[in-house]
Design an enzyme around this catalytic site. Sequence first.
Site, short mmCIF file in Angstrom:
data_model
loop_
_atom_site.label_atom_id
_atom_site.label_comp_id
_atom_site.label_asym_id
_atom_site.label_seq_id
_atom_site.Cartn_x
_atom_site.Cartn_y
_atom_site.Cartn_z
N ASN A 46 0.82 -1.21 0.00
CA ASN A 46 0.00 0.00 0.00
C ASN A 46 0.85 1.27 0.00
O ASN A 46 0.32 2.37 0.15
CB ASN A 46 -0.92 0.02 1.22
CG ASN A 46 -2.00 -1.04 1.15
OD1 ASN A 46 -2.46 -1.40 0.07
ND2 ASN A 46 -2.41 -1.55 2.30
N HIS A 144 -14.63 -0.93 6.17
CA HIS A 144 -13.54 -1.72 6.72
C HIS A 144 -13.92 -2.40 8.02
O HIS A 144 -14.72 -1.89 8.81
CB HIS A 144 -12.32 -0.81 6.94
CG HIS A 144 -11.05 -1.57 7.20
ND1 HIS A 144 -10.63 -1.87 8.47
CD2 HIS A 144 -10.13 -2.07 6.35
CE1 HIS A 144 -9.48 -2.53 8.39
NE2 HIS A 144 -9.15 -2.67 7.13
N GLU A 186 -16.01 4.59 3.05
CA GLU A 186 -14.60 4.79 2.73
C GLU A 186 -14.51 5.74 1.54
O GLU A 186 -15.42 5.79 0.71
CB GLU A 186 -13.92 3.46 2.41
CG GLU A 186 -13.90 2.50 3.58
CD GLU A 186 -13.13 1.21 3.30
OE1 GLU A 186 -12.17 1.24 2.51
OE2 GLU A 186 -13.50 0.17 3.88
N SER A 190 -10.97 -0.40 0.10
CA SER A 190 -9.68 -1.06 0.20
C SER A 190 -9.55 -2.32 -0.64
O SER A 190 -8.44 -2.67 -1.05
CB SER A 190 -9.38 -1.40 1.66
OG SER A 190 -10.37 -2.26 2.20
N ASP A 215 -13.73 7.31 6.00
CA ASP A 215 -12.46 6.63 6.24
C ASP A 215 -11.68 6.74 4.93
O ASP A 215 -11.97 6.06 3.96
CB ASP A 215 -12.73 5.17 6.60
CG ASP A 215 -11.46 4.33 6.73
OD1 ASP A 215 -10.41 4.73 6.20
OD2 ASP A 215 -11.52 3.25 7.35
N HIS A 218 -7.20 4.97 1.98
CA HIS A 218 -6.60 4.68 0.69
C HIS A 218 -6.70 5.84 -0.30
O HIS A 218 -6.19 5.74 -1.41
CB HIS A 218 -7.23 3.42 0.09
CG HIS A 218 -6.94 2.19 0.89
ND1 HIS A 218 -5.81 1.44 0.70
CD2 HIS A 218 -7.62 1.60 1.91
CE1 HIS A 218 -5.81 0.43 1.55
NE2 HIS A 218 -6.90 0.50 2.30
N LYS A 250 0.03 4.12 4.56
CA LYS A 250 -0.10 3.72 3.16
C LYS A 250 0.67 4.71 2.28
O LYS A 250 1.88 4.65 2.19
CB LYS A 250 -1.58 3.59 2.81
CG LYS A 250 -2.24 2.52 3.68
CD LYS A 250 -3.72 2.43 3.52
CE LYS A 250 -4.31 1.31 4.36
NZ LYS A 250 -4.15 1.50 5.82
#
Length: 402
Positions: A46, A144, A186, A190, A215, A218, A250
């Site tokens: 990541n 997640h 998110e 992910s 969230d 990423h 990440k």
Amino acid sequence: MAFDWLAPHLQQKQQDGYLRQRVCVEYEKDGIICVGGRHYLNFASNDYLGMRQHEGLLQCWVEGLAQFGGGSGASALVTGFSQTHQALEAYLAEQLNREAVLLFNSGFAANQAICQALFPGSGLSSGSGLSSGSGLLLADKYMHASFIDGAMACSGQLKRYRHNDLDHLARLFAAGTNTDTLVATEGIFSMDGDAAPLPELVTLCKQHQSWLMVDDAHGFGVLGEKGLGSAEHYRLSQQDVPVLMGTFGKAIGTGGAFIAGSHDLIDYLANTAREYIYTTAMPPAQALATLFSLQHIATSEQRSTLQHNITMFKQQAAKQGLILSSSDSAIQPLLVGCPKAALQMSEGLKARGVWVPAIRYPTVPKGTDRLRITLSAQHTKQDIHALCDALALARDELSYGQ
């Protein structure tokens, strides 16, 4: 005999193709990892921008270690909050146009804190004037595990809406009678690599006077004019996204996480979030390196290089007849559908010097087992061509064996 079910449980996982095992990475540099004495092109990290081994970041680590030592020595509310932590929080708050920021040791801890502090159980809220058990959490189905676990352990009622399905979310709103409602999504998912419809979610949440929590583990570091993530990319204010979480492990290349929001939210978390109060703060050297990374990413070309590599991979994969998802992010899943087949393809890639892990249930829903390919700004044109060639050969071997 106590816990005599452990061995049969593991044996069943092995038979079903779901047993997980760690691998020890002996060496890593410039997108190459060494495992078991063999070297592989690494398409599993990541570290989207290759910041983990950036010379300037490493120098900041060294300077921080020399000045502050190896750790923080205490929790943030005792003596573990240093000027480097304060500088990092202030930078994030200013750049994200948020009133305040709070640092955490991991995104998992930050998500747990959000759920359990905003929806406290009766034991925690007794005598505090807080309502208990009256809240509602509406989470995307693919949210997640760290958030789902936190939501299931808190006093709020958890409901999950179908992935990126605004109509389903609207129906859950209509069926709810709770006053305190938190919608969680998110920024970039992910496992699928697709993006949430954040502007539309903002509108829907405002219509129902609820909070939106993003969230952005990423998306942070990759999206936006300065790499500040989904909120910057869509120009979402604190009023649009009252709870913003991002991680540093990440694209930023260090470790830890943050929550950004209003002064009231951050002060409340600092006073009630057990994941913050009862843990040793991140090392100051880590905070210093993180701040360097953020400032470097804001003006570097690494994000452009990553986007170029994503485009190149998708074009080359199409030429090889590989069927990918609609992801435009660094996360490019190749669905296989069977755990054992996914493992077989992963082993086929390793035999050709390419490291791509098989992702299986329960990380992803049953029947959606996959190879999770992650691209980096470190990858070269030759690396990406080698990946696509190896994927095509592994796919063909799997077809011949069926």
